[in-house]
Design a protein around this motif. Structure first.
Motif, PDB file in Angstrom:
ATOM      1  N   LYS A 129      59.233  21.117  55.124  1.00  0.00           N
ATOM      2  CA  LYS A 129      59.100  21.990  53.966  1.00  0.00           C
ATOM      3  C   LYS A 129      60.452  22.146  53.266  1.00  0.00           C
ATOM      4  O   LYS A 129      61.446  22.458  53.907  1.00  0.00           O
ATOM      5  CB  LYS A 129      58.567  23.340  54.436  1.00  0.00           C
ATOM      6  N   VAL A 162      54.870  29.589  41.882  1.00  0.00           N
ATOM      7  CA  VAL A 162      55.404  28.445  42.601  1.00  0.00           C
ATOM      8  C   VAL A 162      54.682  27.172  42.198  1.00  0.00           C
ATOM      9  O   VAL A 162      53.500  27.192  41.936  1.00  0.00           O
ATOM     10  CB  VAL A 162      55.266  28.605  44.128  1.00  0.00           C
ATOM     11  N   ASP A 163      55.439  26.078  42.152  1.00  0.00           N
ATOM     12  CA  ASP A 163      54.844  24.765  41.985  1.00  0.00           C
ATOM     13  C   ASP A 163      55.038  24.003  43.275  1.00  0.00           C
ATOM     14  O   ASP A 163      55.857  24.376  44.101  1.00  0.00           O
ATOM     15  CB  ASP A 163      55.497  24.008  40.827  1.00  0.00           C
ATOM     16  N   PHE A 164      54.316  22.916  43.371  1.00  0.00           N
ATOM     17  CA  PHE A 164      54.254  22.257  44.666  1.00  0.00           C
ATOM     18  C   PHE A 164      54.064  20.766  44.498  1.00  0.00           C
ATOM     19  O   PHE A 164      53.226  20.338  43.710  1.00  0.00           O
ATOM     20  CB  PHE A 164      53.063  22.870  45.412  1.00  0.00           C
ATOM     21  N   GLU A 165      54.863  19.983  45.215  1.00  0.00           N
ATOM     22  CA  GLU A 165      54.697  18.533  45.212  1.00  0.00           C
ATOM     23  C   GLU A 165      54.832  18.024  46.635  1.00  0.00           C
ATOM     24  O   GLU A 165      55.596  18.582  47.415  1.00  0.00           O
ATOM     25  CB  GLU A 165      55.795  17.847  44.372  1.00  0.00           C
ATOM     26  N   ILE A 166      54.096  16.956  46.924  1.00  0.00           N
ATOM     27  CA  ILE A 166      54.297  16.296  48.212  1.00  0.00           C
ATOM     28  C   ILE A 166      54.807  14.893  47.924  1.00  0.00           C
ATOM     29  O   ILE A 166      54.240  14.192  47.091  1.00  0.00           O
ATOM     30  CB  ILE A 166      53.002  16.224  49.039  1.00  0.00           C
ATOM     31  N   GLN A 210      57.519  18.298  51.565  1.00  0.00           N
ATOM     32  CA  GLN A 210      56.642  19.209  50.851  1.00  0.00           C
ATOM     33  C   GLN A 210      57.593  20.068  50.020  1.00  0.00           C
ATOM     34  O   GLN A 210      58.356  20.824  50.588  1.00  0.00           O
ATOM     35  CB  GLN A 210      55.990  20.033  51.940  1.00  0.00           C
ATOM     36  N   TRP A 213      58.558  22.879  47.413  1.00  0.00           N
ATOM     37  CA  TRP A 213      58.114  24.098  46.733  1.00  0.00           C
ATOM     38  C   TRP A 213      59.137  24.451  45.662  1.00  0.00           C
ATOM     39  O   TRP A 213      60.294  24.706  45.968  1.00  0.00           O
ATOM     40  CB  TRP A 213      57.979  25.252  47.723  1.00  0.00           C
ATOM     41  N   TYR A 268      57.342  32.430  49.636  1.00  0.00           N
ATOM     42  CA  TYR A 268      57.215  31.037  50.070  1.00  0.00           C
ATOM     43  C   TYR A 268      58.468  30.526  50.783  1.00  0.00           C
ATOM     44  O   TYR A 268      58.552  29.363  51.112  1.00  0.00           O
ATOM     45  CB  TYR A 268      56.883  30.143  48.867  1.00  0.00           C
ATOM     46  N   ARG A 293      59.545  31.224  53.743  1.00  0.00           N
ATOM     47  CA  ARG A 293      59.513  31.118  55.209  1.00  0.00           C
ATOM     48  C   ARG A 293      59.277  29.675  55.686  1.00  0.00           C
ATOM     49  O   ARG A 293      58.647  28.884  55.003  1.00  0.00           O
ATOM     50  CB  ARG A 293      58.458  32.040  55.810  1.00  0.00           C
ATOM     51  N   GLU A 327      64.354  34.873  55.216  1.00  0.00           N
ATOM     52  CA  GLU A 327      62.993  34.606  55.679  1.00  0.00           C
ATOM     53  C   GLU A 327      62.953  33.490  56.730  1.00  0.00           C
ATOM     54  O   GLU A 327      61.877  33.041  57.103  1.00  0.00           O
ATOM     55  CB  GLU A 327      62.105  34.203  54.497  1.00  0.00           C
TER      56      GLU A 327
END
Ligand SMILES: Nc1nc2c(ncn2[C@@H]2O[C@H](COP(=O)(O)OP(=O)(O)O)[C@@H](O)[C@H]2O)c(=O)[nH]1
Ligand SMILES: [Mg+2]
Lengths: 782, 267
Positions: B59, B92-96, B109, B111, B126, B128, B158
């Motif tokens: 992450k 939040v946006d998210f890409e893998i 991953q 964030w 987000y 953590r 966190e």
């Protein structure tokens, strides 16, 4: 013949013969021959050669006939070939002629075609000119009669005429008349535009919907699509605003005792959204019919501006009335653990948290509605459009949905919500921990149920907001809460240890009591009643183990429930393209902490085995050493009557485990007995290796071991045999008649038995028998 | 909306295959000096003995002030696009992003969080479990560098101490002159050392150093998670004895190589 051949080969010895092969012998060589036998050999060779040549010649002569017949056939064909050549020339001539003819015909057809096209164009133009005239006359009449639809239809016809036609008409013979008429027409167009706009404005002012719709339909005929939509939207927006104003007034007058008072702002937003949705539903057909597909976006974009304006008003009132920002500030201050401010009571937050999530859910629902409508409208409108246009439209839509004030305002509210919900969860969990009680006869204590109730409630509320980001955020906070705060509580309870009761472990008990006091002082939030008695401390430890198991299971259950809840949400079209991986990512962390709780449970069980079971079991097993196994018949019989060790051991075990059996869940108890049996097997081996045995002593041990295994088999669901395999094999060895008898069971004779003892260990066990001679043992070949 | 039950994973694209350990940007502030994979990791990968089944994933959390170029940096790397228009990230946006490192499939991953104060509550939920924290600032706006410390502090709160790799990234390198960039880098390296972070200067617009940077991030995270996996299975084996578990060479890890933070002298 033979002679000639000979002569030929004699004169030109190196030249190839007719058969293609030179004679193997040259004249010189033959001349040089002196010996008779050599000569004879050369002769016979030459004879053989001659024969071969003759055969070849024969074959060639045979072919002569067929070659000759072929030649005559060829001669016969000769004249025919000349005929063919003539025909071919004639054919070529015909083809050329036909070709020219065709060329001639087709050029005439082409001319005809051109003529026809021109004719059509001429007719078209004549029609257009007639239309133009008709429009010019019609528009005047229609305007005079205030028949605006008719007038607009004429203008529309005029606008859709080919501009070049008009241009050409001007240059024609009647040019000047047409020019004048055109001017009139353009003037009429301008007039009509002004009239329609004015009439539309009037209608909107008077809220005369039929008239509004009437003129709304006329705009596109005049090419005023954008104006029409924007004017009409303006009218609709005003309607939205009026209604919203009324609703907000009602809110201000709502009695606090009203059933819906706690969610009145969510309700107000709902009314607003429903109103807009109804407007869209009602007017979409006219827009589609009179403006064509793909225009709904424009209408909704205008409406969204008003929607945003109204949302802002409602949210402002909400913030003001509910003291939202101050509550948030208060929570933020309370979150700093050291802060001196009075902590906000979590229960007080409950209603507002519910209301905010409801507000967001309504907004998401509304946004999804307009998204669907616009998407399907674009789909129809863009069915022939290029990929770029489609992408451009998609971009516009995304921008409208994500950047509208409604979205941003809700995001902001949800942001504050998350912090407050986190606080609500943490405080309530702490309370549940502080009020933890365990009823007699209950395996788990109240806090487990309470904590999971709270966590589920908070996550459930986040879920009810329909926002995936909000849900994921709360899942994250819940995991942190369970892992750090709550996990620490359970961990600390385990750290207090299981108090030992026997005298040997007095010291241990003291240290654990001290550490208990120490940690509760540090934590400051622990129930100090925990150390009132050892019994309670014991129960607390066992309850903690049960709690850990239930926690671990509850987390997995929660994860599963959330998975299906999220699947439903996504199916309904909520959440963006990355929603699924976002959820997956957060939920996978959930599985991880479930495992953490399991690991902690395992640690606790190990601790229990080491601190409570081992110190008791070991001395009991050591008593085995004080019972001689170097015995004769008389003692053996005596043991038979008065069991010297194993019965008491079993009794002790039973007593000891009884406490755990009532205090632990079945699964945990089972794991514990499994650990205990492992321990017993290990300790037993040690004492056996320290004893000596006679033949009857070996038998005695075998009996004792069987009793023990039989007992342990009844108390656990795990298989005992495997754990006791080594001991059983030791008993077998100790029961042998002679040293060499081992060979009946060893190596190729072992049958289904798998030896767990190494050869060295076998010798070691054999040596425990006082009656076996060490030379015999040494001599064994294992 | 569509739940792919049977998803066939396509092969990773060529520029996501990492076979040599990517190099640091500056030796003045880097997390590791070595230029090869940890010997144990290398050999475990060669034997395809990469521990438990399943795809490995780490992450990454990207934080920093509004407008410094976080989203652009991620978009340049993940989609190879650059958008001049500014669109503030909400929530939040998210890409893998998938890689293949030393022959082993691996994913980051990512964030992307909002920099605006009013969205901080949702973004910070987000932080953590972040294996990597990337703190971003704008090379052309020195103030944003000052704020990185606060961003990092928030993100670290966190997470377990010492459990995350930290990167400090200066963006919009194309907007500043070489001289100005070098001057700012001096300060940034100073900050990076205090934050125990590795420093990088990049440009999302030109793409300069973007791929190199993320490759470095991926390789470091990959190696760390592999080492942790190996250590875990080692201790598991120690507990249970030479049993039926996966057999990974059982020597304990060399302490020197696990010590990530290269001690760098700062100015
Ligand atoms: N010249 C230049 N502009 C950039 C670069 N990175 C981002 N920007 C611009 O800076 C603005 C903010 O970028 P964005 O990624 O949205 O920032 P964020 O708020 O940190 O996510 C946008 O207008 C980008 O086009 C870069 O490397 N060079
Ligand atoms: Mg952004």
């Amino acid at each position: 013949m033979r002679y000639a051949k000979m002569a030929a080969s004699a004169t030109t010895p190196m030249a190839p013969s007719s058969g293609g092969s030179a004679s193997a012998l040259s004249m010189e060589e033959i001349r040089a021959l002196t010996d008779l036998s050599d000569l004879e050999a050369a002769y016979s060779r030459l004879c053989a050669e001659e024969k071969a040549v003759e055969e070849e010649l024969e074959m060639l002569l045979n072919q002569q006939c067929s070659i000759e017949s072929k030649m005559t056939a060829l001669h016969r064909i000769g004249p025919n070939l000349q005929l063919i050549e003539g025909d071919a020339k004639q054919l070529a001539g015909t083809i050329t002629f036909t070709c020219n003819l065709a060329e001639n015909v087709s050029s005439k057809v082409r001319q005809l075609d051109l003529a026809k096209n021109r004719l059509y164009q001429a007719i078209q133009r004549a029609d257009d000119i007639l239309d133009l005239k008709f429009c010019m006359d019609g528009v005047q009449t229609a305007l005079r009669n205030e028949d605006y639809e008719q007038a607009a239809a004429h203008i529309h016809r005029y606008l859709s005429l080919d501009k070049s036609v008009i241009e050409l008409s001007r240059q024609g013979r009647e040019g000047s008349i047409i020019e004048a008429n055109l001017e009139l027409l353009q003037e009429a167009e301008q007039r009509l535009k002004i009239i329609v706009t004015k009439k539309f404005d009037e209608a909107t002012r008077q809220e005369d919907l039929p008239q509004v719709e009437r003129f709304f339909k006329i705009f596109p005929l005049l090419g005023l699509h954008e104006e029409g939509l924007s004017n009409f939207s303006e009218y609709l927006c005003k309607q939205v605003a009026n209604k919203a104003e009324e609703n907000l007034q009602l809110v201000m007058k709502t009695d606090m005792s009203d059933r819906r008072a706690a969610v009145i702002f969510a309700d107000t937003l709902t009314l607003l959204f429903e109103g807009i949705a109804r407007i869209v539903e009602t007017h979409q057909p006219i827009v589609e019919t009179y403006y064509g597909p793909g225009r709904l976006y424009t209408l909704i974009k205008h409406l969204q501006v008003e929607c945003d304006r109204q949302v802002e008003k409602v949210v402002d009132k909400f913030i003001q009335q509910r003291d939202y920002h101050r509550q948030f500030q208060h929570v933020q201050n309370s979150m700093m653990r050291s802060s001196a401010v009075e902590r906000i009571e979590p229960r007080e937050l409950d209603p507002i948290l519910t209301e905010v999530t409801l507000m967001n859910a309504r907004s998401e629902l509304y946004l999804r509605f307009i998204k669907r409508r616009i998407v399907s409208d674009f789909e129809v409108g863009d069915s022939m459009a290029s990929e770029e246009v489609k992408q451009e439209h998609q971009k516009c839509l995304d921008k409208l949905l994500n950047n509208c004030l409604l979205s941003r305002t809700m995001q902001e509210l949800i942001g504050y919500y998350i912090t407050m919900e986190e606080y609500f969860m943490r405080e309530t969990v702490n309370k549940a921990v502080a009020m933890d009680t365990c009823e007699k006869g209950q395996l788990t204590s109240s806090m487990v149920d309470d904590v999971f109730y709270i966590v589920k409630k908070c996550i459930g509320r986040a879920l009810s907001s329909s926002s995936i980001d909000c849900l994921c955020a709360m899942i994250n906070h819940s995991i942190t809460e369970l892992e750090s705060d709550f996990g620490e509580v359970l961990c600390n309870k385990l750290k207090m240890g299981f108090p030992a009761t026997t005298f040997q472990d007095f010291q241990r008990g003291v240290t654990s009591a001290v550490s208990l006091m120490h940690s509760s002082l540090q934590q400051g939030k622990f129930d100090t009643k925990g150390i009132e008695s050892t019994d309670e401390a014991k129960q607390s430890f066992l309850v903690t183990l049960n709690n850990l198991e239930v926690c671990s299971e509850n987390i997995m259950t929660l994860k599963k429930t959330l998975e299906s809840d999220c699947a439903k949400l996504l199916q309904q079209g909520f959440g963006g393209e990355q929603a699924q991986p976002k959820i997956d990512s957060c939920l996978s962390d959930m599985a991880a902490i479930s495992h953490k709780f399991r690991d902690l449970l395992q640690e606790g069980l190990n601790e229990l085995t080491n601190s409570a079971i081992k110190p008791q079991v070991k001395p009991w097993i050591n008593l085995f050493l004080s019972v001689s196994h170097n015995i004769e018949e008389e003692e053996f019989n005596d043991y038979e009557a008065n069991d010297p060790w194993v019965q008491q051991f079993i009794l002790n075990l039973e007593q000891q485990m009884a406490e755990f059996k009532v205090g632990l869940s079945l699964v945990i108890y089972d794991s514990l007995t499994s650990l205990m049996t492992t321990l017993i097997a290990i300790e037993m081996e040690k004492v056996v290796l320290k004893s000596t045995f006679s033949r009857l002593g070996g038998l005695q041990f075998d009996k004792e071991l069987r009793s023990l295994i039989a007992y342990l088999t009844t108390v656990t669901t795990w298989t005992i045999r495997d754990k006791f395999a080594r001991l059983s094999q030791m008993a077998t060895i100790l029961n042998l008649e002679r040293v060499t008898e081992i060979l009946d069971y060893w190596g190729p004779n072992s049958g289904p038995l798998t030896w767990r003892l190494t050869p060295a260990e076998v010798r070691q066990v054999l040596a425990l028998r006082i009656d076996f001679r060490s030379e015999d043992i040494k001599r064994l070949r294992l | 909306m569509k739940t792919t039950l049977l998803h066939v994973v396509p092969p990773v694209s060529r520029d996501r295959i990492i076979s040599h350990f990517p190099k640091w940007y500056t030796p003045e502030a880097c997390l590791q000096f070595k230029d090869h994979f940890h010997t144990q990791v290398g050999s475990a990968c060669q034997r395809r003995n990469t521990g438990a089944v399943g795809l490995k994933i780490s992450k990454v959390v990207v934080v920093g002030d509004l407008y410094v170029g976080k989203t652009s940096l991620i978009n340049r790397f993940c989609k190879d696009v650059f958008d001049r228009d500014y669109k503030a990230t909400i929530g939040v946006d998210f890409e893998i992003e998938r890689f293949e490192i030393a022959g082993v499939p691996y994913s980051l991953q990512i964030w992307d969080t909002a920099g605006q104060e009013k969205f901080k509550c949702i973004a910070s939920a987000y932080y953590r479990g972040a294996e990597i924290i990337i703190t971003v600032f704008d090379l052309a706006d020195i103030q944003t560098l000052d704020h990185t410390k606060q961003w990092l502090q928030d993100a670290l709160r966190e997470n377990e101490p010492g459990s995350s790799f930290i990167f400090l990234v200066g963006t919009k390198k194309d907007l500043v002159s070489t001289a100005a960039c070098e001057r700012t880098e001096l300060d940034a390296i100073h900050y990076a050392n205090e934050m125990q972070a590795e420093y990088w200067s990049v440009s999302a617009k030109t793409g300069e150093n973007v791929r190199e940077f993320f490759s470095r991030v991926a390789a470091l995270a990959f190696e760390k998670s592999m080492l942790m996996e190996l250590e875990k299975s080692n201790s598991r084996m120690a507990q249970i004895g030479a049993g039926n578990l996966i057999n990974i060479e059982g020597t304990s890890l060399e302490a020197s190589e696990t010590n990530h933070q290269a001690n760098v002298g700062c100015c």
